[in-house]
Enzyme design. Structure first.
Site, PDB file in Angstrom:
ATOM      1  N   GLY A  46      11.607 -24.021  76.281  1.00  0.00           N
ATOM      2  CA  GLY A  46      10.837 -22.701  77.893  1.00  0.00           C
ATOM      3  C   GLY A  46      10.999 -21.261  76.863  1.00  0.00           C
ATOM      4  O   GLY A  46      11.551 -20.227  78.241  1.00  0.00           O
ATOM      5  N   LYS A  90       6.264  -3.290  75.540  1.00  0.00           N
ATOM      6  CA  LYS A  90       7.757  -2.446  75.211  1.00  0.00           C
ATOM      7  C   LYS A  90       7.685  -0.918  73.984  1.00  0.00           C
ATOM      8  O   LYS A  90       8.596  -0.103  74.100  1.00  0.00           O
ATOM      9  CB  LYS A  90       8.368  -3.414  74.283  1.00  0.00           C
TER      10      LYS A  90
END
Length: 430
Positions: A188, A206
């Site tokens: 995940g 970012k």
């Protein structure tokens, strides 16, 4: 008597449920810290029939965003949906309705942050987004508050957990890129379409946010040289080890003496004794270098429900305090500076360059001539024989600027019998 502040949450996924859990389980502490009582009134969900257990008890679940955005009782809106355009629309509506907003949406803030900040100021609302960079690490607030008095010179580090997990698997367990990606997806850490992570796009967004807060400059994504890890081979990992380095995907924003900034994202050979070399798995680490404070490092989980939710709730606490003090209308940072991108001639680095070429007499002399014509010297050279009368040559160069680097790479690509395999920056410090 404490005022009860009403909260609406847009999204009930991994982070949304984490936010709700923290607000419920830390209710008493939050109330003492803020002087206010926080009550989650409504949560936007996709399906109201889905069983969410005790976590959603006493809360109105709705599939209609307007039920939150147009509710005059709701003071704070938390956006944890993860889209861009829809989230932008909802946040815009919330701000125009006089509601304070906290978001974890890095993509939205990177692409439309300036517009939303201006809107928040216009409507005297708070807008915070600590969780948009590095998950549970309070890096944005550190830059704008704790280091506000310093002249920040450089911000760099590992800001994408997926690629760091994959590179950790390749380095520590000799997994190929494909094997490491599959494991990241199975656990995940990576999406079914991993493009944003493995191509460096997530890290670049970012860095847009970090550059805006650290240097006051609004750098666009297309101004950031962005490379991901798709082309990092196990052979590069092993060669880097042999040379005393570890390969990491590093985002970097460097302020220059001429008040320009250079921002890039890409694989970097990090000296094995540097703290970033030891950052493993999905963890993030960000270095901030200030003229006064020197080098500081911030390390922790870069993703996950509770680490990210912790940063979200910290922003909510700040908003609640501001409401109590009557000092709302705040955004993370009002520091602005004319945006100037550093010229190539002033951007310098050492490089790791891997080349496959025919193993013939005079070929190595041709290779060295290519570098010498651009006045580039060698720090280290390793040659390995390959099948079919070819060889792999790995070079760690002396420091050169971007003009020299581009000239060398261009010539290598055009030279018959030579194939450029990789070109990565090498971090100084060995």
């Amino acid at each position: 008597m404490k005022k009860q502040l009403q909260v609406g949450i847009l999204g009930f996924g991994t982070v949304g449920s984490g936010v709700l859990s923290i607000l419920k389980h830390h209710e008493n502490k939050i109330s003492q810290v803020t002087g206010e009582e926080l009550n989650v009134k409504k949560v936007l969900v996709r399906n109201t029939e889905k069983n969410r257990g005790a976590l959603s008890e006493g809360i109105e679940l709705t599939t209609d965003a307007a039920a939150i955005l147009e509710d005059p009782e709701i003071d704070i809106v938390i956006e944890v949906m993860g889209s861009i355009e829809i989230a932008k629309d909802y946040i815009t509506q919330a701000l125009r309705a006089g509601k304070h907003v906290v978001t974890a949406n890095k993509d939205l803030i990177a692409l439309h942050g300036n517009e939303l900040v201006a809107l928040a100021k216009e409507y005297h609302c708070d807008l915070y987004y600590e969780a948009s960079v590095a998950g549970g690490i309070p890096i944005l607030r550190t830059i704008v508050d704790s280091l506000a008095s310093d002249n920040i010179q450089k911000v760099f580090g590992i800001v994408n957990g997926t690629t760091n997990f994959m590179l950790s698997e390749m380095t520590n367990k000799n997994k190929t890129y494909e094997e490491a990606l599959k494991k990241a997806q199975d656990l995940g850490f990576a999406e079914s379409d991993p493009t944003n992570d493995v191509d460096g796009i997530d890290a670049a967004r970012k860095m847009v946010i970090l550059t805006r807060l650290a240097f006051g400059m609004n750098v666009e994504l297309d101004q950031i040289e962005t490379r991901g890890i798709r082309n990092v081979k196990l052979a590069d990992i092993e060669m880097a080890k042999r040379l005393g380095y570890r390969i990491k995907l590093i985002g970097s924003a460097v302020g220059m003496n001429d008040s320009s900034v250079h921002v890039d994202v890409g694989p970097v050979l990090v000296p094995e004794n540097h703290p970033l070399a030891g950052v493993q798995n999905e963890n993030n680490a960000v270095f901030v270098v200030g003229a006064a404070v020197g080098e500081t490092m911030f390390y922790g989980p870069g993703a996950g429900a509770l680490p990210t939710a912790t940063s979200v709730v910290s922003d909510v606490i700040t908003v609640a305090k501001n409401i109590g003090l009557g000092t709302t209308g705040n955004v993370f940072n009002s520091y602005q500076h004319e945006t100037t991108i550093t010229e190539d001639k002033a951007v310098e680095s050492k490089y790791y360059i891997a080349i496959e070429m025919q193993d013939q007499t005079g070929r190595f002399l041709e290779l060295t001539t290519i570098f010498s014509k651009s006045a580039v010297g060698f720090d280290q050279i390793i040659q390995q024989p390959l099948p079919e009368a070819s060889a792999k040559v790995v070079i760690v160069t002396h420091t050169m600027n971007k003009i020299q680097q581009k000239a060398v790479l261009s010539t290598l690509k055009e030279t018959e019998g030579m194939k450029l395999l990789a070109c990565f920056k090498v971090m100084e410090g060995k």
